[in-house]
Each structure stands twice: as C-alpha cells, then as structure tokens.
Enzyme design. Structure first.
Site, PDB file in Angstrom:
ATOM      1  N   ASN A   1      38.846 101.403  21.142  1.00 58.36           N
ATOM      2  CA  ASN A   1      40.263 101.554  20.790  1.00 58.36           C
ATOM      3  C   ASN A   1      40.362 101.772  19.292  1.00 58.36           C
ATOM      4  O   ASN A   1      39.477 101.355  18.534  1.00 58.36           O
ATOM      5  CB  ASN A   1      41.053 100.297  21.183  1.00 58.36           C
TER       6      ASN A   1
ATOM      7  N   GLU B   1      43.467  91.774  15.653  1.00 64.10           N
ATOM      8  CA  GLU B   1      43.959  91.690  14.277  1.00 64.10           C
ATOM      9  C   GLU B   1      45.424  92.097  14.197  1.00 64.10           C
ATOM     10  O   GLU B   1      45.917  92.889  15.008  1.00 64.10           O
ATOM     11  CB  GLU B   1      43.173  92.647  13.356  1.00 64.10           C
TER      12      GLU B   1
ATOM     13  N   SER C   1      31.249  94.529  25.492  1.00 67.97           N
ATOM     14  CA  SER C   1      32.394  95.129  26.177  1.00 67.97           C
ATOM     15  C   SER C   1      32.224  96.632  26.290  1.00 67.97           C
ATOM     16  O   SER C   1      31.996  97.320  25.299  1.00 67.97           O
ATOM     17  CB  SER C   1      33.684  94.864  25.396  1.00 67.97           C
TER      18      SER C   1
ATOM     19  N   SER D   1      32.201  89.832  17.829  1.00 70.74           N
ATOM     20  CA  SER D   1      30.839  89.419  18.227  1.00 70.74           C
ATOM     21  C   SER D   1      29.817  89.914  17.219  1.00 70.74           C
ATOM     22  O   SER D   1      30.165  90.307  16.107  1.00 70.74           O
ATOM     23  CB  SER D   1      30.514  89.995  19.613  1.00 70.74           C
TER      24      SER D   1
ATOM     25  N   ARG E   1      27.885  88.503  27.101  1.00 73.49           N
ATOM     26  CA  ARG E   1      27.493  87.529  26.079  1.00 73.49           C
ATOM     27  C   ARG E   1      28.515  86.402  26.024  1.00 73.49           C
ATOM     28  O   ARG E   1      29.617  86.513  26.545  1.00 73.49           O
ATOM     29  CB  ARG E   1      27.413  88.204  24.708  1.00 73.49           C
TER      30      ARG E   1
ATOM     31  N   HIS F   1      30.950  84.469  23.570  1.00 73.89           N
ATOM     32  CA  HIS F   1      31.614  84.759  22.292  1.00 73.89           C
ATOM     33  C   HIS F   1      31.917  83.484  21.508  1.00 73.89           C
ATOM     34  O   HIS F   1      32.123  82.411  22.090  1.00 73.89           O
ATOM     35  CB  HIS F   1      32.927  85.510  22.538  1.00 73.89           C
TER      36      HIS F   1
ATOM     37  N   HIS G   1      32.287  91.138  31.366  1.00 80.72           N
ATOM     38  CA  HIS G   1      31.041  90.537  30.894  1.00 80.72           C
ATOM     39  C   HIS G   1      30.435  89.821  32.091  1.00 80.72           C
ATOM     40  O   HIS G   1      30.862  88.733  32.464  1.00 80.72           O
ATOM     41  CB  HIS G   1      31.305  89.548  29.763  1.00 80.72           C
TER      42      HIS G   1
HETATM   43  I1  8IG Z   1      36.761  96.084  22.647  1.00 84.91           I
HETATM   44  O1  8IG Z   1      40.385  96.158  18.013  1.00 84.91           O
HETATM   45  C1  8IG Z   1      37.578  95.392  21.043  1.00 84.91           C
HETATM   46  N1  8IG Z   1      37.196  94.232  20.537  1.00 84.91           N
HETATM   47  N2  8IG Z   1      38.694  92.127  16.713  1.00 84.91           N
HETATM   48  N3  8IG Z   1      39.554  94.164  17.363  1.00 84.91           N
HETATM   49  C2  8IG Z   1      38.714  93.125  17.567  1.00 84.91           C
HETATM   50  N4  8IG Z   1      37.895  93.059  18.599  1.00 84.91           N
HETATM   51  C3  8IG Z   1      37.922  94.069  19.454  1.00 84.91           C
HETATM   52  C4  8IG Z   1      38.751  95.169  19.313  1.00 84.91           C
HETATM   53  C5  8IG Z   1      39.631  95.238  18.206  1.00 84.91           C
HETATM   54  N5  8IG Z   1      38.536  96.004  20.338  1.00 84.91           N
END
Ligand code: 8IG
Length: 279
Positions: free
Chosen positions: A242, A200, A41, A219, A99, A101, A73
């Site tokens: 982020n 999360e 990503s 991933s 990819r 996942h 993707h």
């Molecule tokens: I881009 O904050 C991306 N992928 N688990 N948590 C999880 N996967 C992510 C996050 C995130 N940002």
C-alpha cells in the site's frame, strides 16, 4: 494476555533457541538447515514456489513459539529442499510462514525466536520479507523493494547484555547485488519500523520521510539485529502493499495487503526461488 508459560521465550532466549533447534532437527529429520526465510504479510503465497516440501508443522510445535495473531500469517514452518545450481549440492531452507510481531506483546525475545532458532540450526543466511507501506512516488502496490538499511523506532533491542553488535551493512550488499542480478529493476530503500499495530498518521509518514525512510512497517528490524548478532548474513525484501497513509486519500486496510500479496505471489516466488539457487 492469555499465554501458556511454555509458549513464550523464557529467561535465557539464546538457550531457548538451542532447545528449539533440537526439536527442529527431530521434526524435519535434517541435521542442519542452510538458509531461513521469514514470509511476512503478502509473502506466504509465494512460498509454494520455493522447492520440495520435506516437512511442515505448526510453529507451536517448537518450544518458545506462540501462534502468530495476524490473518494471512499462517503460523507454520516448512523445511524445503532447494536444488543446487551448477552441480552444487541441495540446500535445505527453513521457511517461516508468518511471524510474531512486536505489537502482539509477547516480548522482543519471542519476536526474534524464529531467527535465533534458524541460526542455531545452522542457517548462515536469513531472508526477512515483509509487507509495508511505500513512500516513493511511482511505487505501486505489489512492488518488491530491497531493504538497504533500517531505522528501528521500537526503542527496543533483542540483544541481552552489553554486546555492542555492529550494524554497518546489516543488510548484505552482496545479497542485494545478487537480487539485482536476478531482477535489475529492483529499487532499494530504508525501512522504518514503527511499533504498530495502528498504521501511521500522515504526520508520522512525513517524519519517516524526513529521517530518511521510504518503507514503513511493523516488523523486520528486531529480527535483522538478532540475525546479525547470531552471525548470519541478512537479506531484507519489502513488498509495498500500500502507499503510506495520507498519500492516496484512501484509508488503509489489511485486506488490501493480502490482495496485493496474492496478486504478486508469482513474481515474489520466482524472485526468491532464483535468489535461493544462487545464495
Ligand atoms: I502491509 O502502511 C503494511 N504494514 N506501519 N504502515 C505500517 N505497517 C504496514 C503498512 C503501513 N502496510
């Protein structure tokens, strides 16, 4: 899930990778590839900076590969010629634009099929990139971080049978040092793979912190294990797209991920390009 039988990896995933590598040679005209990159990503736009494209095709052209389900993707594979530095010959890189996942539900063998295929095609180095959430104060979206180690919370493994693969120094120290020669400002941290596809909770982000993680994603760890099993040297680089849930007061969204990728594509492309020249 609606998947045709040929599009997922079957009984023997190692044989399936050998079969895919045969097809890869036909599609690319290259007897072997030297290095593979999996663009996660936010990384796909960086791929354009990596050399001369010799061939490009949909992943679904390779047996065992369903199309990735995630926006951003692309589901393509590119074979790229990388000019050698200081007189060494050209190298061929295999670039996975996207990819599969774990959370897509095709099984762990499908998740690592690309990595196994790359290894079967000759790749001795595998570069795994991803977009992820960052936990360290001071990190900003669009920042690359080297993966120093991982915690695999999927409770799964790509390895079949009683093969007790050593994961000490899974993420090559040599390659991390090489990256820092290119960009001394690079931080490194432990990556925690959650199953996803939900992000999360703030409590889970706190758990990741307590157990020693500062990058959270969905991933990379299973692919890294498969790459090591196959004898490849692994480099992992996360793009913090982020801040992890609960850290900013704002909800997370996938568009922000893609935006951070576009905004940092040039930096990521330059970084990877210089690293590839030196690998
Ligand atoms: I881009 O904050 C991306 N992928 N688990 N948590 C999880 N996967 C992510 C996050 C995130 N940002």
């Amino acid at each position: 899930m609606n998947v045709s039988p040929q599009s997922v990896v079957s009984a023997d995933p190692y044989a399936a990778a050998q079969d895919a590598a045969v097809r890869l040679r036909e599609l690319t005209g290259a007897e072997r590839h030297d290095v593979a990159l999996v663009m996660g990503s936010g990384w796909v736009p960086a791929a354009d900076a990596l050399g001369e494209t010799v061939a490009e095709f949909a992943v679904t052209e390779l047996p065992g590969s369903p199309a990735p389900a995630v926006a951003g993707h692309a589901g393509k594979i590119r074979s790229v010629r990388i000019p050698g530095s200081d007189g060494s010959g050209d190298k061929r890189a295999l670039i996975f634009l996207g990819r599969n996942h774990y959370y897509e539900g095709h099984g762990v063998a499908t998740v690592v099929h690309g990595v196994r295929t790359a290894a079967a095609a000759g790749c001795k180095t595998i570069v795994l990139t991803n977009g992820c959430g960052g936990l360290r104060q001071g990190w900003v979206p669009g920042q690359p971080v080297l993966i120093s180690d991982h915690i695999n919370l999927t409770a799964d493994s790509p390895i079949v049978g009683a093969n007790f693969v050593d994961l000490t120094d899974l993420y090559s120290k040599r390659l991390r040092e090489l990256c820092r020669e290119v960009d001394p400002s690079l931080d490194e941290a432990v990556y925690v793979q959650f199953r996803g596809p939900h992000y999360e909770t703030p409590a889970e982000v706190n758990m990741a912190r307590v157990i020693g993680g500062e990058l959270v994603g969905m991933s990379t760890t299973l692919e890294a294990i498969a790459a090591r099993e196959a004898g490849a040297e692994v480099l992992g680089i996360s793009l913090v797209t982020n801040l992890a849930a609960g850290m900013t007061g704002e909800p997370l969204n996938h568009e922000e991920v893609l935006e951070a990728g576009k905004a940092s594509a040039e930096r990521m492309g330059a970084l990877l390009g210089k690293v590839l020249e030196r690998i």
